[in-house]
Design a protein around this motif. Structure first.
Motif, PDB file in Angstrom:
ATOM      1  N   PRO A 166      -0.392  -1.966 -58.124  1.00 33.36           N
ATOM      2  CA  PRO A 166      -0.270  -1.085 -57.821  1.00 33.36           C
ATOM      3  C   PRO A 166      -2.030   0.509 -58.763  1.00 33.36           C
ATOM      4  O   PRO A 166      -2.729  -0.193 -59.228  1.00 33.36           O
ATOM      5  CB  PRO A 166       0.879  -0.204 -59.155  1.00 33.36           C
ATOM      6  CG  PRO A 166       1.030  -1.808 -59.315  1.00 33.36           C
ATOM      7  CD  PRO A 166       0.421  -2.417 -59.248  1.00 33.36           C
ATOM      8  N   GLY A 167      -1.836   1.514 -57.663  1.00 28.58           N
ATOM      9  CA  GLY A 167      -3.310   2.549 -57.821  1.00 28.58           C
ATOM     10  C   GLY A 167      -3.405   2.348 -59.920  1.00 28.58           C
ATOM     11  O   GLY A 167      -4.325   2.657 -59.862  1.00 28.58           O
ATOM     12  N   GLU A 168      -2.278   2.699 -60.406  1.00 25.40           N
ATOM     13  CA  GLU A 168      -2.773   3.035 -61.804  1.00 25.40           C
ATOM     14  C   GLU A 168      -2.833   1.914 -61.973  1.00 25.40           C
ATOM     15  O   GLU A 168      -3.986   1.644 -63.439  1.00 25.40           O
ATOM     16  CB  GLU A 168      -1.107   3.360 -62.397  1.00 25.40           C
ATOM     17  CG  GLU A 168      -0.317   4.783 -61.711  1.00 25.40           C
ATOM     18  CD  GLU A 168       0.300   4.912 -60.898  1.00 25.40           C
ATOM     19  OE1 GLU A 168      -0.054   3.476 -59.891  1.00 25.40           O
ATOM     20  OE2 GLU A 168       0.911   5.393 -59.879  1.00 25.40           O
ATOM     21  N   LEU A 169      -2.531   0.591 -62.119  1.00 24.70           N
ATOM     22  CA  LEU A 169      -2.838  -0.952 -62.654  1.00 24.70           C
ATOM     23  C   LEU A 169      -4.800  -0.565 -61.908  1.00 24.70           C
ATOM     24  O   LEU A 169      -4.949  -1.198 -63.133  1.00 24.70           O
ATOM     25  CB  LEU A 169      -2.092  -1.773 -62.421  1.00 24.70           C
ATOM     26  CG  LEU A 169      -2.698  -3.100 -63.448  1.00 24.70           C
ATOM     27  CD1 LEU A 169      -2.121  -2.857 -64.186  1.00 24.70           C
ATOM     28  CD2 LEU A 169      -1.445  -3.906 -62.601  1.00 24.70           C
ATOM     29  N   ARG A 170      -5.218  -0.473 -61.080  1.00 22.62           N
ATOM     30  CA  ARG A 170      -6.720  -0.284 -60.666  1.00 22.62           C
ATOM     31  C   ARG A 170      -7.314   0.389 -61.377  1.00 22.62           C
ATOM     32  O   ARG A 170      -8.316   0.181 -62.160  1.00 22.62           O
ATOM     33  CB  ARG A 170      -6.151  -0.669 -58.963  1.00 22.62           C
ATOM     34  CG  ARG A 170      -6.017  -1.367 -58.211  1.00 22.62           C
ATOM     35  CD  ARG A 170      -6.274  -1.554 -56.572  1.00 22.62           C
ATOM     36  NE  ARG A 170      -6.381  -0.073 -55.973  1.00 22.62           N
ATOM     37  CZ  ARG A 170      -5.021   0.502 -55.280  1.00 22.62           C
ATOM     38  NH1 ARG A 170      -3.932  -0.701 -55.760  1.00 22.62           N
ATOM     39  NH2 ARG A 170      -4.747   1.536 -54.922  1.00 22.62           N
ATOM     40  N   LEU A 206     -15.714  -2.762 -60.063  1.00 19.10           N
ATOM     41  CA  LEU A 206     -15.701  -2.336 -59.095  1.00 19.10           C
ATOM     42  C   LEU A 206     -14.884  -1.640 -58.295  1.00 19.10           C
ATOM     43  O   LEU A 206     -15.542  -0.173 -57.306  1.00 19.10           O
ATOM     44  CB  LEU A 206     -17.398  -2.340 -58.873  1.00 19.10           C
ATOM     45  CG  LEU A 206     -18.482  -1.736 -58.718  1.00 19.10           C
ATOM     46  CD1 LEU A 206     -19.624  -0.301 -59.133  1.00 19.10           C
ATOM     47  CD2 LEU A 206     -19.647  -2.814 -58.514  1.00 19.10           C
ATOM     48  N   HIS A 207     -14.913  -2.850 -57.611  1.00 22.45           N
ATOM     49  CA  HIS A 207     -14.127  -2.758 -56.312  1.00 22.45           C
ATOM     50  C   HIS A 207     -12.688  -2.024 -57.233  1.00 22.45           C
ATOM     51  O   HIS A 207     -11.169  -1.347 -55.506  1.00 22.45           O
ATOM     52  CB  HIS A 207     -13.821  -4.061 -55.263  1.00 22.45           C
ATOM     53  CG  HIS A 207     -15.070  -3.762 -55.092  1.00 22.45           C
ATOM     54  ND1 HIS A 207     -16.523  -4.548 -55.715  1.00 22.45           N
ATOM     55  CD2 HIS A 207     -15.896  -3.412 -53.624  1.00 22.45           C
ATOM     56  CE1 HIS A 207     -17.215  -4.640 -54.914  1.00 22.45           C
ATOM     57  NE2 HIS A 207     -17.688  -4.438 -54.068  1.00 22.45           N
ATOM     58  N   ALA A 208     -12.257  -1.478 -58.008  1.00 20.50           N
ATOM     59  CA  ALA A 208     -10.698  -1.337 -58.137  1.00 20.50           C
ATOM     60  C   ALA A 208     -10.442   0.284 -57.859  1.00 20.50           C
ATOM     61  O   ALA A 208     -10.534   0.971 -59.045  1.00 20.50           O
ATOM     62  CB  ALA A 208     -10.299  -2.363 -59.328  1.00 20.50           C
TER      63      ALA A 208
END
Length: 500
Positions: A414-418, A496-498
């Protein structure tokens, strides 16, 4: 005119009027099959709605569904419950309350028969009673498809004819039509031309579809020779072909409602994939590729129509469905053919670019997968579509093979976890750049992309190697990491890519 009463009185359909006896004189404009809980955005009024009630899953569903039909002004609802064989009493009550005619169909009667009979009645009305039209309608009544109807039309017109889609597919034709010539004709048609010269031959282009249909996937009739644009026989042929296409499309949509259910179950994490897939027509041993499409500026109906044409062009056994605002196709396609599939779809989509204006079509393709791994393939196709959307161009296709493994791993989070991962590993570096207007993050990205080569990274950044060493040292100090340690370097690379 074809009314609800006309349909209710067809003896072969064995329909029972359960509600709306007073509204049976409503005129039917088209047939529409749906299993959506709220189909309102796809209704324009006058539809004969056909449903197997797969949308009925809990309290409140009936009120939402019937309200959508009533507000849109549909002609009637034809339905039955595939499990119980009866219409739920609450549906009868709500249809009576909202003034929606309700026709119950025998559970043993296939919906395709209703579509055929009602579609034929609509076709007869729309094309009138000229001699050539009567012959074409009679052919439709005995089950003739587009190819046979075109052959009959060619005999009436006295000239070569082809049916072409705006995705460049030769739907039917009595002679070959080279790809390059077809692409030019699509461009001419999308730009509004109706009489053109191609390879020294004069051609007339006639729209086949109802103008209210999906504009990205129109069909048009190409007539060879100096046939006047007002020629009645050609106009009649185009009209009949249009009705036949609409008839086949609605039949396909009703038959494919199990695909929508399959997609909903997969996306909801259900374990009933194999049994539902079997109902949708997929073998348990099938090797599939999933296509996920979106068309910003268009509706999901348009995106689904694009995938239907793509499937017809590349893989007649493909299945197409939609969930919410997303359209998907499930195509049997070999594992070794991912690059070819992406290229052929890209070529097809480029043919409709003249008609897109400032809108776009983007498609993502999964890697080849077994049926039991369908959830992961749908996620991969969705991520590939997101990558396609970030790239330029009015049409863009990205295959799963183009996506790096770390991108797939991050995509399922999920976006929040990234965002939390990125913050945990690189938070101090992000804060430093924000406070000082620095470029440590850019330096880090270039350094890692150059596999830790000081000389290559310094050259790419146009700085001295000592300057680069200072910046990397500062990053290691702020983030408390050692970029010489492979495990820590992997963590930094993923963070870096998250991006959320």
């Amino acid at each position: 005119m074809v009314s609800v009463r006309t349909v209710a009185d067809m003896p072969e359909l064995r329909l029972t009027v359960r509600a709306g006896v007073e509204q049976l004189d409503r005129v039917i404009s088209r047939i529409y099959g749906t299993e959506l809980p709220d189909p309102s955005r796809f209704l324009s009024g006058g539809e004969l709605v056909i449903s197997g009630l797969l949308w009925l899953r809990g309290p409140g569903d009936v009120a939402v569904f019937v309200a959508a039909l009533s507000d849109a002004g549909v002609a009637a609802l034809v339905c039955c419950d595939a499990d119980t064989g009866i219409v739920p009493p609450e549906l009868v009550t709500e249809c009576r309350r909202r003034g929606v005619p309700l026709l119950e169909v025998d559970v043993e009667l296939p919906f395709s028969l209703i579509i055929d009979r009602v579609g034929l009645a609509l076709a007869t009305e729309r094309v009138g009673g000229g001699a050539s039209r009567r012959g074409l309608v009679s052919a439709m009544a005995r089950g003739a498809g587009v190819g046979e109807l075109l052959r009959l039309g060619v005999a009436e017109v006295g000239a070569s004819c082809w049916v072409v889609s705006t995705l460049g597919r030769l739907v039917a034709g009595d002679e070959p039509l080279p790809d390059a010539r077809r692409a030019r004709l699509v461009s001419d048609f999308l730009q509004g031309s109706r009489r053109v010269r191609s390879d020294g031959v004069e051609l007339a282009l006639f729209p086949v579809d109802d103008p209210s249909g999906p504009e990205l996937t129109r069909w048009f009739l190409v007539v060879d020779g100096s046939v006047p644009s007002a020629d009645q026989t050609v106009a009649e042929l185009a009209s009949v072909l249009g009705v036949q296409r609409a008839r086949e499309r609605e039949s396909r949509h009703v038959a494919a409602r199990a695909v929508d259910t399959l997609l909903e179950l997969v996306l909801a994490g259900s374990a009933e994939i194999v049994s539902t897939a079997s109902a949708a027509g997929l073998a348990a041993s099938a090797e599939l590729r999933v296509l996920a499409a979106s068309a910003p500026g268009f509706t999901v109906v348009q995106a689904r129509a694009v995938l239907e044409e793509v499937a017809a062009l590349l893989c007649p056994d493909g299945l197409v469905g939609s969930v919410g605002e997303d359209a998907y196709a499930l195509l049997p396609w070999p594992a070794s053919g991912g690059g070819e599939l992406a290229e052929r779809i890209a070529v097809a989509l480029r043919t409709v670019e003249p008609g897109l204006a400032d809108r776009r079509i983007v498609v993502g393709i999964s890697s080849a997968t077994a049926l039991r791994e369908l959830p992961g393939a749908i996620q991969e196709a969705g991520h590939a579509r997101q990558m396609a959307a970030r790239r330029g161009g009015r049409t863009r296709v990205v295959a799963g093979e183009e996506i790096a493994a770390h991108q797939l791993l991050l995509a399922v989070l999920p976006g929040e976890l990234r965002g939390a991962l990125r913050r945990r590993v690189l938070g101090p570096v992000l804060d430093y750049d924000a406070e000082h207007g620095g470029s440590l993050l850019t330096t880090l990205a270039v350094f890692l992309d150059c596999a830790g080569s000081w000389a290559k990274a310094a050259a790419k950044l146009h700085v001295h190697v000592n300057t680069l060493r200072y910046r990397i040292g500062r990053i290691e100090e702020l983030a408390d990491v050692d970029l010489n340690d492979f495990g820590q370097r992997v963590d930094v690379y993923l963070a870096l890519h998250a991006e959320p």
